[in-house]
Design a protein around this motif. Sequence first.
Motif, PDB file in Angstrom:
ATOM      1  N   ASP A  12     -18.248  47.242  58.081  1.00 44.20           N
ATOM      2  CA  ASP A  12     -18.649  47.798  59.358  1.00 44.20           C
ATOM      3  C   ASP A  12     -18.126  46.858  60.439  1.00 44.20           C
ATOM      4  OD1 ASP A  12     -20.962  47.749  61.615  1.00 44.20           O
ATOM      5  OD2 ASP A  12     -20.830  49.737  60.695  1.00 44.20           O
ATOM      6  N   SER A  29     -25.339  48.444  54.118  1.00 43.50           N
ATOM      7  CA  SER A  29     -24.733  49.226  55.204  1.00 43.50           C
ATOM      8  C   SER A  29     -23.707  48.438  56.004  1.00 43.50           C
ATOM      9  CB  SER A  29     -25.809  49.787  56.129  1.00 43.50           C
ATOM     10  OG  SER A  29     -26.567  48.737  56.705  1.00 43.50           O
ATOM     11  N   LEU A  34     -21.287  53.075  54.329  1.00 46.01           N
ATOM     12  CA  LEU A  34     -22.699  53.121  53.955  1.00 46.01           C
ATOM     13  C   LEU A  34     -23.562  53.070  55.207  1.00 46.01           C
ATOM     14  CD1 LEU A  34     -22.876  50.773  50.824  1.00 46.01           C
ATOM     15  CD2 LEU A  34     -22.609  53.252  50.914  1.00 46.01           C
ATOM     16  N   THR A  35     -24.722  53.694  55.126  1.00 39.70           N
ATOM     17  CA  THR A  35     -25.621  53.775  56.277  1.00 39.70           C
ATOM     18  C   THR A  35     -26.965  53.121  55.955  1.00 39.70           C
ATOM     19  OG1 THR A  35     -26.635  55.859  55.581  1.00 39.70           O
ATOM     20  CG2 THR A  35     -24.592  56.022  56.879  1.00 39.70           C
ATOM     21  N   GLU A  36     -27.818  53.062  56.945  1.00 42.61           N
ATOM     22  CA  GLU A  36     -29.159  52.526  56.737  1.00 42.61           C
ATOM     23  C   GLU A  36     -29.938  53.380  55.733  1.00 42.61           C
ATOM     24  OE1 GLU A  36     -31.014  51.913  60.530  1.00 42.61           O
ATOM     25  OE2 GLU A  36     -29.604  50.332  61.079  1.00 42.61           O
ATOM     26  N   LYS A  37     -29.643  54.659  55.644  1.00 45.93           N
ATOM     27  CA  LYS A  37     -30.272  55.532  54.641  1.00 45.93           C
ATOM     28  C   LYS A  37     -29.887  55.053  53.240  1.00 45.93           C
ATOM     29  CE  LYS A  37     -32.489  59.181  53.202  1.00 45.93           C
ATOM     30  NZ  LYS A  37     -33.936  59.243  53.242  1.00 45.93           N
ATOM     31  N   HIS A  38     -28.635  54.644  53.056  1.00 47.33           N
ATOM     32  CA  HIS A  38     -28.208  54.093  51.766  1.00 47.33           C
ATOM     33  C   HIS A  38     -28.953  52.793  51.470  1.00 47.33           C
ATOM     34  CE1 HIS A  38     -24.511  56.567  52.734  1.00 47.33           C
ATOM     35  NE2 HIS A  38     -24.937  57.064  51.581  1.00 47.33           N
ATOM     36  N   ASP A  39     -29.148  51.969  52.506  1.00 50.53           N
ATOM     37  CA  ASP A  39     -29.914  50.728  52.324  1.00 50.53           C
ATOM     38  C   ASP A  39     -31.283  51.054  51.736  1.00 50.53           C
ATOM     39  OD1 ASP A  39     -27.876  49.231  53.521  1.00 50.53           O
ATOM     40  OD2 ASP A  39     -28.890  49.132  55.467  1.00 50.53           O
TER      41      ASP A  39
END
Length: 74
Positions: A12, A29, A34-39
């Motif tokens: 990122d 993330s 990858l996003t915070e949802k993946h975290d």
Amino acid sequence: MAISVNLEKGLDKAYENKSLDEILAAPPSALAGLTEKHDEQLREALGIKTIADLGSNKYFALAGVLVALGNKQG
């Protein structure tokens, strides 16, 4: 011996100029895509909170070895 690696496309933008220690301590993330949802999902499912956790997770490590072995076969 110094090693230089260009990680621009793998991280990122906020993490592109961070030290290796900072990147390893960052949430997943910090990896591009990858996003915070993946975290949240990785933390809940596998207890993975950092990139270091992700890279040292036995399932991901085994998958990486299997892929590398598969690439050697062909």
